[in-house]
Design a protein around this motif. Structure first.
Motif, short mmCIF file in Angstrom:
data_model
loop_
_atom_site.label_atom_id
_atom_site.label_comp_id
_atom_site.label_asym_id
_atom_site.label_seq_id
_atom_site.Cartn_x
_atom_site.Cartn_y
_atom_site.Cartn_z
N PHE A 191 0.83 -1.20 0.00
CA PHE A 191 0.00 0.00 0.00
C PHE A 191 0.87 1.26 0.00
O PHE A 191 1.90 1.31 0.67
N ILE A 192 0.41 2.24 -0.75
CA ILE A 192 1.03 3.57 -0.73
C ILE A 192 0.02 4.49 -0.07
O ILE A 192 -1.11 4.62 -0.55
N VAL A 193 0.41 5.09 1.04
CA VAL A 193 -0.55 5.84 1.85
C VAL A 193 -0.10 7.29 2.04
O VAL A 193 1.08 7.62 1.90
N THR A 194 -1.07 8.13 2.38
CA THR A 194 -0.80 9.54 2.62
C THR A 194 -0.22 9.74 4.01
O THR A 194 -0.02 8.80 4.78
N GLN A 195 0.01 11.00 4.37
CA GLN A 195 0.64 11.33 5.64
C GLN A 195 -0.29 11.05 6.81
O GLN A 195 -1.51 10.95 6.66
N ALA A 196 0.28 10.93 7.99
CA ALA A 196 -0.51 10.76 9.21
C ALA A 196 -1.42 11.98 9.38
O ALA A 196 -1.05 13.10 9.03
N GLY A 197 -2.60 11.75 9.93
CA GLY A 197 -3.56 12.83 10.09
C GLY A 197 -4.59 12.88 8.98
O GLY A 197 -5.56 13.64 9.06
N CYS A 198 -4.39 12.07 7.95
CA CYS A 198 -5.33 12.00 6.83
C CYS A 198 -6.53 11.14 7.25
O CYS A 198 -6.36 10.00 7.71
N ALA A 199 -7.75 11.65 7.08
CA ALA A 199 -8.94 10.96 7.58
C ALA A 199 -9.16 9.63 6.88
O ALA A 199 -9.50 8.63 7.53
#
Length: 306
Positions: A191-199
């Motif tokens: 998985f490629i995920v966004t930064q922490a804090g992303c809903a």
């Protein structure tokens, strides 16, 4: 020193008598006399010489007159600068993600600029936690967020539109051939995920954990354009708002996987502090935002009841 004292000083100078100045200002003559006596006492100088029926400024009064006129002029300018009827200038500071600023904001700001050509606009980038702090400290006026329920009771949140999410993969990915995708399919995926804090990242992590599914790896990337390129290159799967990947899906550089799991319940919302004074400029921006986003606009239900 009071403004009415300065106004009285100027009127007496222009009219040449206390009586005429009192009539001009709609004061009684004793009131006008009190204004000048109080001002003379504060300054410790005589401002007028009373010569028969006429009064003239003393030399000290002449010097002070220029300052009094400038003070009143600056006072008028200051009032006009913030008057909604008279002020052509102002500023609005908006919080938003960089991607939202590219996808959603240009048309909105273009129309706002047409209606308010002299308003300065400043954008601050961040996530909902940063925007909460910035709104609490009055660093920004409003912020656009992509979220489900807003976890801060001191914020007012208005839903602008629902944001469908898309699981994306490269066209040659093995899951691209599936007719239905569920969370169990992610057991051996990257998985490629966004930064922490992303809903929506948080939602996905909770979904995986609750299903006891552990993907093979996570690559954390802050930039959504980079995430798209990594997925196109076959480095893994990603979940993004559909509006951010519509072009890539249309030109077949990305495939939207047929997700049959729970709905993410994400909404584009505009938030501001519940105690924030909504200036005419800010009210105008909110009204335009509601119109631009259409009939889906509405108040976010209470926290925990979305």
């Amino acid at each position: 020193m009071e403004l009415r004292q300065l106004q009285s000083l100027i009127a007496i100078t222009e009219k040449g008598s206390f009586a005429q100045a009192a009539e001009h200002l709609a004061y009684t003559q004793p009131t006008l006399t009190t204004h000048i006596q109080s001002l003379e006492k504060e300054l410790n100088v005589k401002l007028f010489d009373r010569l028969g029926h006429r009064v003239r400024l003393t030399r000290e009064g002449e010097r002070f007159l220029g300052y009094a006129e400038r003070i009143l002029k600056l006072t008028e300018e200051a009032a006009n600068a913030v008057s909604p009827e008279k002020a052509p200038y102002g500023k609005i500071i908006i919080g938003a993600s960089e991607t939202f600023s590219v996808v959603r904001l240009p048309e909105l700001l273009k129309e706002f600029r047409k209606e308010h050509p002299c308003i300065d606009i400043e954008l601050n980038f961040g996530d909902i936690a940063k925007f909460h702090d910035d709104l609490k400290n009055n660093v920004i006026d409003v912020a656009f967020i992509l979220s489900g329920k807003v976890p801060y009771p001191d914020l007012t949140a208005e839903i602008l539109c629902p944001e469908p999410m898309a699981f994306i993969a490269a066209p040659e990915h093995s899951l691209a051939q599936q007719t239905a995708i569920e969370v169990s399919h992610f057991e051996t995926e990257d998985f490629i995920v966004t930064q922490a804090g992303c809903a929506y990242r948080a939602f996905m992590e909770e979904l995986l954990e609750s299903s006891d599914i552990k993907p093979r790896s996570f690559m954390k990337v802050k930039n959504i354009e980079a995430i798209k390129q990594f997925v196109i290159s076959g480095l893994g799967l990603a979940i993004l708002p559909r509006i951010y990947v519509e072009k890539e899906i249309a030109n077949n550089s990305l495939v939207e996987l047929p997700w049959h799991g729970p709905d993410f319940g994400m909404y584009t919302q505009i938030i501001y502090h519940r105690d924030k004074w909504l200036s005419p400029t800010l009210l105008g921006f909110l009204q335009l935002t509601r119109r631009k986003f259409g009939s889906n606009c509405g108040h976010l239900p209470p926290v925990g009841h979305l």
